[in-house]
Design a protein around this motif. Structure first.
Motif, PDB file in Angstrom:
ATOM      1  N   VAL A  44       0.747  -1.175   0.108  1.00  0.00           N
ATOM      2  CA  VAL A  44      -0.010   0.051   0.101  1.00  0.00           C
ATOM      3  C   VAL A  44       0.937   1.465  -0.211  1.00  0.00           C
ATOM      4  O   VAL A  44       0.810   2.066  -0.776  1.00  0.00           O
ATOM      5  CB  VAL A  44      -0.942   0.190   1.275  1.00  0.00           C
ATOM      6  CG1 VAL A  44      -1.802   1.262   1.370  1.00  0.00           C
ATOM      7  CG2 VAL A  44      -1.878  -1.280   1.112  1.00  0.00           C
ATOM      8  N   ILE A  45       1.865   1.295   0.746  1.00  0.00           N
ATOM      9  CA  ILE A  45       2.762   2.399   0.862  1.00  0.00           C
ATOM     10  C   ILE A  45       3.528   2.562  -0.375  1.00  0.00           C
ATOM     11  O   ILE A  45       3.934   3.704  -1.093  1.00  0.00           O
ATOM     12  CB  ILE A  45       3.828   2.190   2.147  1.00  0.00           C
ATOM     13  CG1 ILE A  45       3.135   2.313   3.510  1.00  0.00           C
ATOM     14  CG2 ILE A  45       4.563   3.390   1.993  1.00  0.00           C
ATOM     15  CD1 ILE A  45       3.992   1.835   4.664  1.00  0.00           C
ATOM     16  N   ALA A  46       4.065   1.507  -1.069  1.00  0.00           N
ATOM     17  CA  ALA A  46       4.722   1.385  -2.252  1.00  0.00           C
ATOM     18  C   ALA A  46       3.796   2.235  -3.377  1.00  0.00           C
ATOM     19  O   ALA A  46       4.462   2.965  -4.353  1.00  0.00           O
ATOM     20  CB  ALA A  46       5.337   0.381  -2.752  1.00  0.00           C
ATOM     21  N   THR A  47       2.660   1.789  -3.490  1.00  0.00           N
ATOM     22  CA  THR A  47       1.529   2.129  -4.375  1.00  0.00           C
ATOM     23  C   THR A  47       1.463   3.602  -4.118  1.00  0.00           C
ATOM     24  O   THR A  47       1.360   4.240  -5.432  1.00  0.00           O
ATOM     25  CB  THR A  47       0.192   1.324  -4.290  1.00  0.00           C
ATOM     26  OG1 THR A  47       0.476  -0.133  -4.342  1.00  0.00           O
ATOM     27  CG2 THR A  47      -0.500   1.506  -5.412  1.00  0.00           C
ATOM     28  N   TYR A  48       1.204   3.974  -3.019  1.00  0.00           N
ATOM     29  CA  TYR A  48       0.871   5.484  -2.795  1.00  0.00           C
ATOM     30  C   TYR A  48       2.022   6.200  -3.351  1.00  0.00           C
ATOM     31  O   TYR A  48       1.711   7.252  -3.985  1.00  0.00           O
ATOM     32  CB  TYR A  48       0.576   5.892  -1.279  1.00  0.00           C
ATOM     33  CG  TYR A  48       0.786   7.341  -0.774  1.00  0.00           C
ATOM     34  CD1 TYR A  48      -0.546   8.008  -1.307  1.00  0.00           C
ATOM     35  CD2 TYR A  48       1.722   7.715  -0.293  1.00  0.00           C
ATOM     36  CE1 TYR A  48      -0.493   9.254  -0.942  1.00  0.00           C
ATOM     37  CE2 TYR A  48       1.811   9.131  -0.092  1.00  0.00           C
ATOM     38  CZ  TYR A  48       0.545   9.817  -0.326  1.00  0.00           C
ATOM     39  OH  TYR A  48       0.560  11.193  -0.160  1.00  0.00           O
ATOM     40  N   LEU A  49       3.184   5.987  -2.998  1.00  0.00           N
ATOM     41  CA  LEU A  49       4.371   6.663  -3.254  1.00  0.00           C
ATOM     42  C   LEU A  49       4.755   6.672  -4.891  1.00  0.00           C
ATOM     43  O   LEU A  49       5.014   7.588  -5.656  1.00  0.00           O
ATOM     44  CB  LEU A  49       5.655   6.150  -2.426  1.00  0.00           C
ATOM     45  CG  LEU A  49       5.838   6.426  -1.025  1.00  0.00           C
ATOM     46  CD1 LEU A  49       6.781   5.943  -0.358  1.00  0.00           C
ATOM     47  CD2 LEU A  49       5.745   8.120  -0.874  1.00  0.00           C
ATOM     48  N   SER A  50       4.613   5.575  -5.453  1.00  0.00           N
ATOM     49  CA  SER A  50       4.717   5.466  -6.757  1.00  0.00           C
ATOM     50  C   SER A  50       3.681   6.330  -7.671  1.00  0.00           C
ATOM     51  O   SER A  50       3.940   6.802  -8.954  1.00  0.00           O
ATOM     52  CB  SER A  50       4.575   3.777  -7.309  1.00  0.00           C
ATOM     53  OG  SER A  50       5.592   3.161  -6.814  1.00  0.00           O
ATOM     54  N   VAL A  51       2.384   6.377  -7.357  1.00  0.00           N
ATOM     55  CA  VAL A  51       1.325   7.297  -7.962  1.00  0.00           C
ATOM     56  C   VAL A  51       1.857   8.714  -7.754  1.00  0.00           C
ATOM     57  O   VAL A  51       1.579   9.098  -8.617  1.00  0.00           O
ATOM     58  CB  VAL A  51      -0.042   6.847  -7.113  1.00  0.00           C
ATOM     59  CG1 VAL A  51      -1.143   7.767  -7.685  1.00  0.00           C
ATOM     60  CG2 VAL A  51      -0.678   5.345  -7.616  1.00  0.00           C
ATOM     61  N   ARG A  52       2.165   8.812  -6.650  1.00  0.00           N
ATOM     62  CA  ARG A  52       2.270  10.269  -6.418  1.00  0.00           C
ATOM     63  C   ARG A  52       3.613  10.866  -7.279  1.00  0.00           C
ATOM     64  O   ARG A  52       3.606  11.857  -7.708  1.00  0.00           O
ATOM     65  CB  ARG A  52       3.049  10.699  -4.988  1.00  0.00           C
ATOM     66  CG  ARG A  52       2.922  12.103  -4.574  1.00  0.00           C
ATOM     67  CD  ARG A  52       3.153  12.397  -3.132  1.00  0.00           C
ATOM     68  NE  ARG A  52       4.395  12.041  -2.658  1.00  0.00           N
ATOM     69  CZ  ARG A  52       4.781  12.712  -1.401  1.00  0.00           C
ATOM     70  NH1 ARG A  52       3.947  13.045  -0.554  1.00  0.00           N
ATOM     71  NH2 ARG A  52       5.871  12.257  -0.997  1.00  0.00           N
ATOM     72  N   GLU A  53       4.717   9.907  -7.383  1.00  0.00           N
ATOM     73  CA  GLU A  53       5.604  10.251  -8.219  1.00  0.00           C
ATOM     74  C   GLU A  53       5.519  10.315  -9.809  1.00  0.00           C
ATOM     75  O   GLU A  53       5.770  10.728 -10.543  1.00  0.00           O
ATOM     76  CB  GLU A  53       7.015   9.562  -8.007  1.00  0.00           C
ATOM     77  CG  GLU A  53       8.065   9.479  -8.728  1.00  0.00           C
ATOM     78  CD  GLU A  53       8.854  10.729  -8.601  1.00  0.00           C
ATOM     79  OE1 GLU A  53       9.826  11.175  -9.342  1.00  0.00           O
ATOM     80  OE2 GLU A  53       8.772  11.487  -7.460  1.00  0.00           O
ATOM     81  N   ASP A  76      11.839   3.295 -13.291  1.00  0.00           N
ATOM     82  CA  ASP A  76      12.460   4.362 -12.476  1.00  0.00           C
ATOM     83  C   ASP A  76      11.639   4.837 -11.245  1.00  0.00           C
ATOM     84  O   ASP A  76      11.955   5.224 -10.044  1.00  0.00           O
ATOM     85  CB  ASP A  76      13.012   5.494 -13.311  1.00  0.00           C
ATOM     86  CG  ASP A  76      13.961   5.263 -14.148  1.00  0.00           C
ATOM     87  OD1 ASP A  76      14.953   4.221 -13.636  1.00  0.00           O
ATOM     88  OD2 ASP A  76      14.474   5.887 -14.853  1.00  0.00           O
ATOM     89  N   VAL A  77      10.400   4.905 -11.527  1.00  0.00           N
ATOM     90  CA  VAL A  77       9.457   5.340 -10.712  1.00  0.00           C
ATOM     91  C   VAL A  77       8.928   4.304  -9.490  1.00  0.00           C
ATOM     92  O   VAL A  77       8.800   4.606  -8.347  1.00  0.00           O
ATOM     93  CB  VAL A  77       7.911   5.759 -11.340  1.00  0.00           C
ATOM     94  CG1 VAL A  77       6.624   5.781 -10.321  1.00  0.00           C
ATOM     95  CG2 VAL A  77       8.158   6.990 -12.303  1.00  0.00           C
ATOM     96  N   ALA A  78       9.031   2.977  -9.790  1.00  0.00           N
ATOM     97  CA  ALA A  78       8.686   1.844  -9.035  1.00  0.00           C
ATOM     98  C   ALA A  78      10.059   1.565  -8.074  1.00  0.00           C
ATOM     99  O   ALA A  78       9.892   1.154  -6.862  1.00  0.00           O
ATOM    100  CB  ALA A  78       8.138   0.951  -9.809  1.00  0.00           C
ATOM    101  N   ALA A  79      11.257   1.629  -8.677  1.00  0.00           N
ATOM    102  CA  ALA A  79      12.424   1.309  -8.030  1.00  0.00           C
ATOM    103  C   ALA A  79      12.528   1.541  -6.544  1.00  0.00           C
ATOM    104  O   ALA A  79      12.875   0.743  -5.795  1.00  0.00           O
ATOM    105  CB  ALA A  79      13.647   1.264  -8.847  1.00  0.00           C
ATOM    106  N   PRO A  80      12.506   2.870  -6.283  1.00  0.00           N
ATOM    107  CA  PRO A  80      12.832   3.248  -4.855  1.00  0.00           C
ATOM    108  C   PRO A  80      11.582   2.648  -3.875  1.00  0.00           C
ATOM    109  O   PRO A  80      12.052   1.973  -2.791  1.00  0.00           O
ATOM    110  CB  PRO A  80      12.648   4.707  -4.725  1.00  0.00           C
ATOM    111  CG  PRO A  80      12.937   5.323  -6.219  1.00  0.00           C
ATOM    112  CD  PRO A  80      12.451   4.157  -7.128  1.00  0.00           C
ATOM    113  N   THR A  81      10.461   2.412  -4.183  1.00  0.00           N
ATOM    114  CA  THR A  81       9.291   2.038  -3.482  1.00  0.00           C
ATOM    115  C   THR A  81       9.664   0.486  -3.343  1.00  0.00           C
ATOM    116  O   THR A  81       8.865  -0.070  -2.338  1.00  0.00           O
ATOM    117  CB  THR A  81       8.083   2.570  -4.153  1.00  0.00           C
ATOM    118  OG1 THR A  81       7.636   1.890  -5.425  1.00  0.00           O
ATOM    119  CG2 THR A  81       7.903   4.038  -4.267  1.00  0.00           C
ATOM    120  N   VAL A  82       9.844  -0.237  -4.404  1.00  0.00           N
ATOM    121  CA  VAL A  82      10.037  -1.581  -4.562  1.00  0.00           C
ATOM    122  C   VAL A  82      11.104  -1.952  -3.202  1.00  0.00           C
ATOM    123  O   VAL A  82      10.966  -2.760  -2.493  1.00  0.00           O
ATOM    124  CB  VAL A  82      10.554  -2.267  -5.750  1.00  0.00           C
ATOM    125  CG1 VAL A  82      10.904  -3.630  -5.653  1.00  0.00           C
ATOM    126  CG2 VAL A  82       9.545  -1.792  -6.717  1.00  0.00           C
TER     127      VAL A  82
END
Length: 277
Positions: free
Chosen positions: A31-40, A122-128
């Motif tokens: 959930v946290i990763a999805t939120y951060l990825s959507v925002r970025e 690139d968008v997903a990597a940090p949240t992963v």
């Protein structure tokens, strides 16, 4: 029964159904990763629904691939126990298998929707890597993914909180908290990527992902060597071999792209460029 002082891996029960902390922690990380990825993603011009669809399709495929990866390298056991292959709730998944499955889904989805797969990575990597760091605490609750036997004095020298030390006491023996080592390594990588990702003219498109692969695989190689439950392949663990391949491959690929494609857009350019790959 858990030993005195150990945390209960079951958070609560709904009738005969046990809800375990492992699942709650993993779900929270997603959930946290999805939120951060959507925002970025919005900042980089990626439609919100595309990220949700990636999670919707990518997560189940990642779980299946994580199981397949594990079963393949434990085929000596599963070939004699075919009925156990699908019993994923009994344990036995490998994060590298899950990551491979998720990347495959990402590439297919991006190709169908004419999105740069490198930009999405690139968008997903940090949240992963953030989710991986949080997810290791699910292993902590299950008293798994630990290292070799150690001593109470060693754990105290690490200045660990008492609740971690107690959880590392399994059946009367203390073990190395390798889950913690990897969690700290992953979350440190997350912070670094988040701090560096928005620096002007630092990352070309795709290079945030390469930085993630380099960082994660480097740490995973050494931490994996400390564990006792890893899949073996010759003198090294399977994840160590794969870590070497990914580490060297990411460095070579990154350097090659920089040399041969100097005009690739910067990560911060988002989807404004006409570059798609």
């Amino acid at each position: 029964m858990p030993i005195l002082g150990a945390l209960n891996p079951v958070a609560f029960s709904l009738g005969s159904i046990e809800v375990r902390w492992y699942g709650i922690i993993i779900a929270s990380a997603v959930v946290i990763a999805t939120y951060l990825s959507v925002r970025e993603g919005k900042k980089r011009g990626i439609v919100e629904d595309d990220i949700y669809d990636l999670i919707l399709w990518g997560l189940p495929v990642a779980i299946i691939c994580a199981r397949i990866y594990y079963v393949v390298f434990e085929w000596g056991y599963y070939s004699q126990n075919l009925s156990q292959i699908y019993r994923i709730w009994d344990g036995g998944i490998a994060i590298y298998g899950g990551l491979i499955g998720a990347v495959i889904v990402l590439v297919i989805l991006c190709k169908k929707r004419n999105i740069s797969s490198w930009l999405m990575l690139d968008v997903a990597a940090p949240t992963v890597i953030m989710a991986q760091g949080i997810g290791r605490w699910g292993n902590f609750m299950n008293q798994e993914a630990h290292g070799r036997a150690t001593t109470l004095s060693f754990l105290r020298e690490l200045h660990l909180p008492d609740f971690i030390i107690k959880q590392m006491n399994i059946a009367g023996t203390y073990y190395q908290p390798t889950f913690l080592y990897e969690s700290v390594w992953d979350l440190t990588g997350f912070v670094l990527l988040m701090l560096l990702r928005h620096q002007e003219h630092l990352f070309k498109r795709g290079e945030v992902f390469f930085a993630y692969v380099i960082w994660y695989s480097f740490g995973r190689f050494f931490i994996e060597g400390m564990r006792t439950d890893s899949l073996m392949l010759g003198p090294l663990r399977v994840s160590q071999w794969l870590s070497v391949v990914l580490f060297l491959g990411a460095i070579i690929w990154l350097a090659t792209r920089r040399y041969w494609r100097p005009l690739n857009p910067w990560y911060l350019d988002g989807t404004d460029e006409t570059y798609h790959k």
